[in-house]
Each structure stands twice: as structure tokens, then as C-alpha cells.
Design an enzyme around this catalytic site. Structure first.
Site, PDB file in Angstrom:
ATOM      1  N   HIS A  13      -2.303  -5.462   1.775  1.00 38.38           N
ATOM      2  CA  HIS A  13      -3.588  -6.123   1.545  1.00 38.38           C
ATOM      3  C   HIS A  13      -3.551  -7.506   0.972  1.00 38.38           C
ATOM      4  O   HIS A  13      -2.377  -7.732   0.462  1.00 38.38           O
ATOM      5  CB  HIS A  13      -4.542  -5.291   0.424  1.00 38.38           C
ATOM      6  CG  HIS A  13      -5.677  -6.022   0.009  1.00 38.38           C
ATOM      7  ND1 HIS A  13      -6.763  -5.985   0.789  1.00 38.38           N
ATOM      8  CD2 HIS A  13      -5.984  -6.866  -1.043  1.00 38.38           C
ATOM      9  CE1 HIS A  13      -7.812  -7.052   0.212  1.00 38.38           C
ATOM     10  NE2 HIS A  13      -7.096  -7.379  -0.854  1.00 38.38           N
ATOM     11  N   GLU A  67      -9.727 -10.643  -7.518  1.00 38.48           N
ATOM     12  CA  GLU A  67      -8.798  -9.785  -7.149  1.00 38.48           C
ATOM     13  C   GLU A  67      -7.726  -9.725  -8.109  1.00 38.48           C
ATOM     14  O   GLU A  67      -7.139  -8.942  -8.625  1.00 38.48           O
ATOM     15  CB  GLU A  67      -8.325  -9.477  -5.804  1.00 38.48           C
ATOM     16  CG  GLU A  67      -9.354  -9.226  -4.572  1.00 38.48           C
ATOM     17  CD  GLU A  67      -9.178  -9.186  -3.307  1.00 38.48           C
ATOM     18  OE1 GLU A  67      -9.775  -8.616  -2.422  1.00 38.48           O
ATOM     19  OE2 GLU A  67      -8.009  -9.324  -3.013  1.00 38.48           O
ATOM     20  N   LYS A 114       0.981  -1.276   0.171  1.00 37.22           N
ATOM     21  CA  LYS A 114       0.064   0.161  -0.239  1.00 37.22           C
ATOM     22  C   LYS A 114       0.923   1.206   0.113  1.00 37.22           C
ATOM     23  O   LYS A 114       1.907   1.010   0.178  1.00 37.22           O
ATOM     24  CB  LYS A 114      -1.006   0.076   1.099  1.00 37.22           C
ATOM     25  CG  LYS A 114      -1.959  -1.193   1.163  1.00 37.22           C
ATOM     26  CD  LYS A 114      -3.013  -1.160   2.320  1.00 37.22           C
ATOM     27  CE  LYS A 114      -4.103  -2.299   2.281  1.00 37.22           C
ATOM     28  NZ  LYS A 114      -5.067  -2.058   3.111  1.00 37.22           N
ATOM     29  N   TYR A 124     -12.487  -2.002  -4.005  1.00 38.96           N
ATOM     30  CA  TYR A 124     -12.974  -2.275  -2.346  1.00 38.96           C
ATOM     31  C   TYR A 124     -14.637  -2.229  -2.066  1.00 38.96           C
ATOM     32  O   TYR A 124     -15.093  -2.064  -1.305  1.00 38.96           O
ATOM     33  CB  TYR A 124     -12.371  -1.096  -1.274  1.00 38.96           C
ATOM     34  CG  TYR A 124     -10.983  -1.284  -0.905  1.00 38.96           C
ATOM     35  CD1 TYR A 124     -10.771  -2.499  -0.085  1.00 38.96           C
ATOM     36  CD2 TYR A 124      -9.829  -0.655  -1.495  1.00 38.96           C
ATOM     37  CE1 TYR A 124      -9.573  -2.806   0.260  1.00 38.96           C
ATOM     38  CE2 TYR A 124      -8.497  -0.900  -0.895  1.00 38.96           C
ATOM     39  CZ  TYR A 124      -8.542  -1.950  -0.066  1.00 38.96           C
ATOM     40  OH  TYR A 124      -7.215  -2.567   0.455  1.00 38.96           O
ATOM     41  N   ASN A 167      -2.127   0.454   6.978  1.00 35.63           N
ATOM     42  CA  ASN A 167      -1.560  -0.960   7.291  1.00 35.63           C
ATOM     43  C   ASN A 167      -0.752  -1.894   6.414  1.00 35.63           C
ATOM     44  O   ASN A 167      -0.660  -3.139   6.467  1.00 35.63           O
ATOM     45  CB  ASN A 167      -2.821  -1.847   7.908  1.00 35.63           C
ATOM     46  CG  ASN A 167      -3.756  -2.463   6.696  1.00 35.63           C
ATOM     47  OD1 ASN A 167      -3.598  -1.959   5.557  1.00 35.63           O
ATOM     48  ND2 ASN A 167      -4.499  -3.117   7.029  1.00 35.63           N
TER      49      ASN A 167
HETATM   50  P1  CMP Z   1      -7.400  -4.568   3.553  1.00 38.32           P
HETATM   51  O1  CMP Z   1      -7.074  -5.983   4.137  1.00 38.32           O
HETATM   52  O2  CMP Z   1      -6.934  -3.719   2.460  1.00 38.32           O
HETATM   53  O3  CMP Z   1      -9.070  -4.586   3.579  1.00 38.32           O
HETATM   54  C1  CMP Z   1      -9.816  -3.526   3.714  1.00 38.32           C
HETATM   55  C2  CMP Z   1      -9.178  -2.233   4.349  1.00 38.32           C
HETATM   56  O4  CMP Z   1     -10.070  -1.275   5.050  1.00 38.32           O
HETATM   57  C3  CMP Z   1      -8.085  -2.771   5.554  1.00 38.32           C
HETATM   58  O5  CMP Z   1      -7.224  -3.605   4.911  1.00 38.32           O
HETATM   59  C4  CMP Z   1      -7.625  -1.212   6.043  1.00 38.32           C
HETATM   60  O6  CMP Z   1      -6.728  -0.519   5.660  1.00 38.32           O
HETATM   61  C5  CMP Z   1      -9.017  -0.758   5.886  1.00 38.32           C
HETATM   62  N1  CMP Z   1      -9.783  -0.649   7.259  1.00 38.32           N
HETATM   63  C6  CMP Z   1     -10.364  -1.868   7.779  1.00 38.32           C
HETATM   64  N2  CMP Z   1     -11.128  -1.149   8.887  1.00 38.32           N
HETATM   65  C7  CMP Z   1     -10.896   0.070   9.286  1.00 38.32           C
HETATM   66  C8  CMP Z   1     -11.137   0.891   9.879  1.00 38.32           C
HETATM   67  N3  CMP Z   1     -11.939   0.612  11.020  1.00 38.32           N
HETATM   68  N4  CMP Z   1     -10.779   2.157   9.863  1.00 38.32           N
HETATM   69  C9  CMP Z   1     -10.327   2.831   8.732  1.00 38.32           C
HETATM   70  N5  CMP Z   1      -9.700   1.610   7.772  1.00 38.32           N
HETATM   71  C10 CMP Z   1     -10.233   0.472   7.899  1.00 38.32           C
END
Ligand code: CMP
Length: 140
Positions: free
Chosen positions: A117, A128, A11, A51, A114
Site C-alpha cells: 500500500h 496515514e 501486506k 481504510y 497486491n
Molecule cells: P490499497 O492501495 O491498499 O488501497 C485500497 C485497497 O483496496 C487496494 O490497495 C486493494 O488492495 C483493494 N482493492 C481495490 N480495488 C479492489 C477490488 N475491486 N476488489 C478487491 N480489493 C480491491
């Protein structure tokens, strides 16, 4: 044990901090193989489409804005039980809950930024992977 493929995304927080190599070392050391890879910058429309499953969530808009805030690296990983294996080495979505030694524990900045993904099921992995790659670009 089955040979599977899964989608991985490095990311914007990872590309911004020049962490691609460090994260991919962890992926490769886990036994997973990177069999396709591209660096790109998503448009808002593409991020919303990728998403779409989260579109009712309160964080959807922020998440899409974050995902277009810088380059990403999309990659296909292959290996035994690749979907679950990759989720194990990524760690929990929220780095505060991620286990020691996982990618998110080591590198993630927040629940949104984070670092990585990973597909959450074999079915979603196929969807995906097809979002980013043609079969010609996946070289085993
Ligand atoms: P990812 O695995 O890419 O799938 C969905 C993404 O949404 C997740 O990682 C996070 O980056 C994001 N995400 C999930 N929960 C939250 C939250 N409570 N607040 C902000 N971002 C979130």
C-alpha cells in the site's frame, strides 16, 4: 522537487511469502529511504479505521478481513517527491495493469492481495503516517 514522506505497508501476502527484503530492495534502489518501520497485526477495528475512506465500496469487508489475515509491516519512506515516486514503483492497484518492473507486477497475487500500500496524496500521507507512528519513532 520537494522532500516528502509517505506511508508504505507490506501486506499479509508479502509477509507470508517472506518478500519484505525483496520489496524493500526495490524501494531503496529507487532512492527512497526507510526512516521508520514496524511489524504488527492489525485488529479488525484498526483495519476498518485505516481504510474508512473505502467503507462504501463493495470490497470493504473483504479488504479488511484480508488485511488482518497476517502480519503487516508499516513503514515511512522519505525522498524527493516520495508520494508519487513510491506510487510509480508500486505500479497499478490491479497487478494485471501494472507496468513491467513495478513491485505489484513482480509480486502481487491479485487486486486485493497486491503486496503493498502507498499513500495517494501528501495530505493522506500525513494522516496515514500518524495512524501508525509517533514523531519519536520517525528517525531521519
Ligand atoms: P490499497 O492501495 O491498499 O488501497 C485500497 C485497497 O483496496 C487496494 O490497495 C486493494 O488492495 C483493494 N482493492 C481495490 N480495488 C479492489 C477490488 N475491486 N476488489 C478487491 N480489493 C480491491
Amino acid at each position: 522537487m520537494t522532500l516528502q514522506q509517505t506511508l508504505s505497508i507490506l501486506k499479509p501476502d508479502a509477509t507470508r511469502r517472506n518478500l519484505n527484503g525483496k520489496i524493500n530492495t526495490k524501494i531503496e534502489e529507487s532512492g527512497l529511504k526507510i526512516i521508520a518501520q514496524k511489524r504488527l497485526r492489525l485488529t479488525k477495528e484498526q483495519a476498518q479505521k485505516f481504510y474508512a475512506v473505502h467503507e462504501e465500496r463493495s470490497f470493504f469487508n473483504e479488504l479488511c478481513d484480508y488485511m488482518i489475515s497476517g502480519p503487516i509491516v508499516a513503514q515511512v519512506l522519505e525522498g524527493e517527491d516520495a508520494v508519487a515516486r513510491y506510487r510509480e514503483i508500486m505500479g497499478a492497484t490491479n497487478p494485471a495493469n501494472a507496468a513491467e518492473g513495478t513491485i505489484r507486477k513482480e509480486f502481487a497475487e491479485s487486486i486485493e492481495a497486491n503486496s503493498v500500500h502507498g499513500s495517494d496524496s501528501i495530505e493522506n500521507a500525513a494522516i496515514e503516517i500518524a495512524f501508525f507512528f509517533s514523531q519519536l519513532e520517525i528517525v531521519v
